[in-house]
Design an enzyme around this catalytic site. Structure first.
Site, mmCIF file in Angstrom:
data_model
loop_
_atom_site.group_PDB
_atom_site.id
_atom_site.type_symbol
_atom_site.label_atom_id
_atom_site.label_comp_id
_atom_site.label_asym_id
_atom_site.label_seq_id
_atom_site.Cartn_x
_atom_site.Cartn_y
_atom_site.Cartn_z
ATOM 1 N N LYS A 1 0.843 -1.197 0.000
ATOM 2 C CA LYS A 1 0.000 0.000 0.000
ATOM 3 C C LYS A 1 0.876 1.244 0.000
ATOM 4 O O LYS A 1 2.076 1.185 0.266
ATOM 5 C CB LYS A 1 -0.918 0.000 1.225
ATOM 6 C CG LYS A 1 -0.184 0.060 2.558
ATOM 7 C CD LYS A 1 -1.134 -0.006 3.731
ATOM 8 C CE LYS A 1 -0.375 0.084 5.056
ATOM 9 N NZ LYS A 1 -1.284 0.052 6.218
ATOM 10 N N TYR B 1 18.313 30.448 6.760
ATOM 11 C CA TYR B 1 17.220 31.285 7.233
ATOM 12 C C TYR B 1 17.239 31.396 8.751
ATOM 13 O O TYR B 1 17.374 30.409 9.465
ATOM 14 C CB TYR B 1 15.876 30.704 6.802
ATOM 15 C CG TYR B 1 15.600 30.822 5.325
ATOM 16 C CD1 TYR B 1 15.437 32.064 4.724
ATOM 17 C CD2 TYR B 1 15.503 29.686 4.533
ATOM 18 C CE1 TYR B 1 15.182 32.170 3.368
ATOM 19 C CE2 TYR B 1 15.245 29.780 3.171
ATOM 20 C CZ TYR B 1 15.088 31.023 2.598
ATOM 21 O OH TYR B 1 14.835 31.125 1.252
#
EC number: 5.1.1.1
Length: 359
Positions: free
Chosen positions: A34, A255
């Site tokens: 899956k 950042y």
């Protein structure tokens, strides 16, 4: 120069299936594929495992892709069918299906099918998510045995809620409920997924359903890795350095300037970021491998780039290989550092990550 690429080791995948057969020698194997085979590629994974006894999926669309790709082994719909109109397709394609609620049972009773369907009645033994409650299970099972659209005998399936917690007592309770209900019934039985295979041999029964451990990743949260159980990592998330820079002591990087170097050093910039599915939450210190050497991430993970501290004497250069997890760096370590489960890490990589299969 290689950008973000997932390398899937077919040999490791085949090894893991064989290793799981050694752990559960009397059981048949439902290889759970899956969610695009846990990020490893649905069809390629199934084609790599011709010795699997069956495949398990979560959606009918996944099952149909397997059939369209030439997979003829049984395919089990682990969550059952979501629409009564899908039953003719399930019958025609010889899919197995879980049945776990009144709506599904009624749909089976009312359908007009050319062939009966192989059914796995899902018993709720303690997960309390899907399944028939034990006090209602006898009547539910009886109706399945009387249904013309159900191939007999009816099989019985359940799922552990806390198989990875061997001392909590929950699994023993679930096993007791399962054994009591199955006693004297002729169908096949299955309750063990990855955790059950590894820790609960008394739960193996007729079929086991390996999921994440099939891909060489431990389902446990005890700092174990797949290697502790004799399995090998199938997925390696790789990239390359796109720059190597001199960096001065006292200078920040990235950042927010969240990391400041305490020494003159050399920084590497890796073509990888949260735009590829790497966790933005990875803190400074999270390891990666550069030329096989472990170095730490520094500063924030950006959308497309990650910075690493290569060290002041580093000889690495742009174009050199980087492994974010996989061979030599278990994904379980990254999960521990980032507080993102290994299940999520391997299944959430984005479409811009290339896939490469090797033997």
């Amino acid at each position: 120069m290689q950008a973000a690429t997932v390398v899937i080791n077919r040999r490791a995948l085949r090894h893991n299936l064989q290793r799981l057969r050694e752990l559960a020698p009397a059981s048949k194997m439902v290889a759970v594929v899956k969610a695009n085979a846990y990020g490893h590629g649905l069809l390629e994974t199934a084609r790599t495992l011709p010795d699997a006894d069956a495949f398990g999926v979560a959606r009918l669309e996944e099952a149909l892709r397997l059939r369209a790709g030439g997979i003829t082994k049984p395919v089990l719909l682990l969550e059952g069918f979501f629409d009564a109109r899908d039953l003719p397709t399930i019958s025609a394609q010889h899919f197995h299906t879980a049945v776990h609620n009144e709506e599904q049972l009624a749909a089976l009773e009312e359908a007009s099918l050319d062939e009966p369907v192989t059914v796995w009645m899902k018993l709720d033994t303690g997960m309390h998510r899907l399944g028939v409650r034990p006090e209602q299970a006898g009547a539910f099972y009886h109706r399945l045995t009387q249904c013309k659209n159900v191939r007999q005998p009816v099989n019985i399936v359940s799922h552990f809620a806390r198989a990875d917690e061997p001392k909590c007592g929950a699994t023993e309770k679930q096993l007791a409920i399962f054994n009591t209900f199955c006693e004297g019934k002729p169908g096949q039985r299955s309750i063990a997924a990855s955790g059950g295979i590894l820790l609960w041999p008394q739960s193996h029964f007729d079929w086991v359903r390996p999921g994440i451990i099939l891909y060489g990743v431990s389902p446990l949260e005890d700092r174990s890795t797949g290697a502790d159980f004799g399995c090998q990592p199938v997925m390696s998330l790789t990239s390359s350095l796109i720059a190597v820079r001199e960096h001065k002591a006292g200078e920040p990087v990235g950042y927010g300037g969240t990391w400041v170097s305490e020494r003159d050093t050399r920084l590497g910039v890796v073509a990888m970021g949260y735009g590829d599915g790497y966790p933005r939450a990875a803190p400074s210190g999270t390891p990666v491998l550069v030329n096989g050497r472990e170095v730490p991430i520094v500063g924030r993970v950006a959308m497309d780039m990650i910075c690493v501290d290569l060290g002041p004497q580093a000889q690495d250069k742009a174009g050199d290989p980087v492994i974010l997890w996989g061979e030599g760096l278990p994904v379980e370590r990254i999960a521990e550092m980032t507080k993102v489960s290994a299940y999520e890490l391997i299944t959430r990589l984005t479409s811009r990550v290339a896939m490469k299969y090797v033997d």
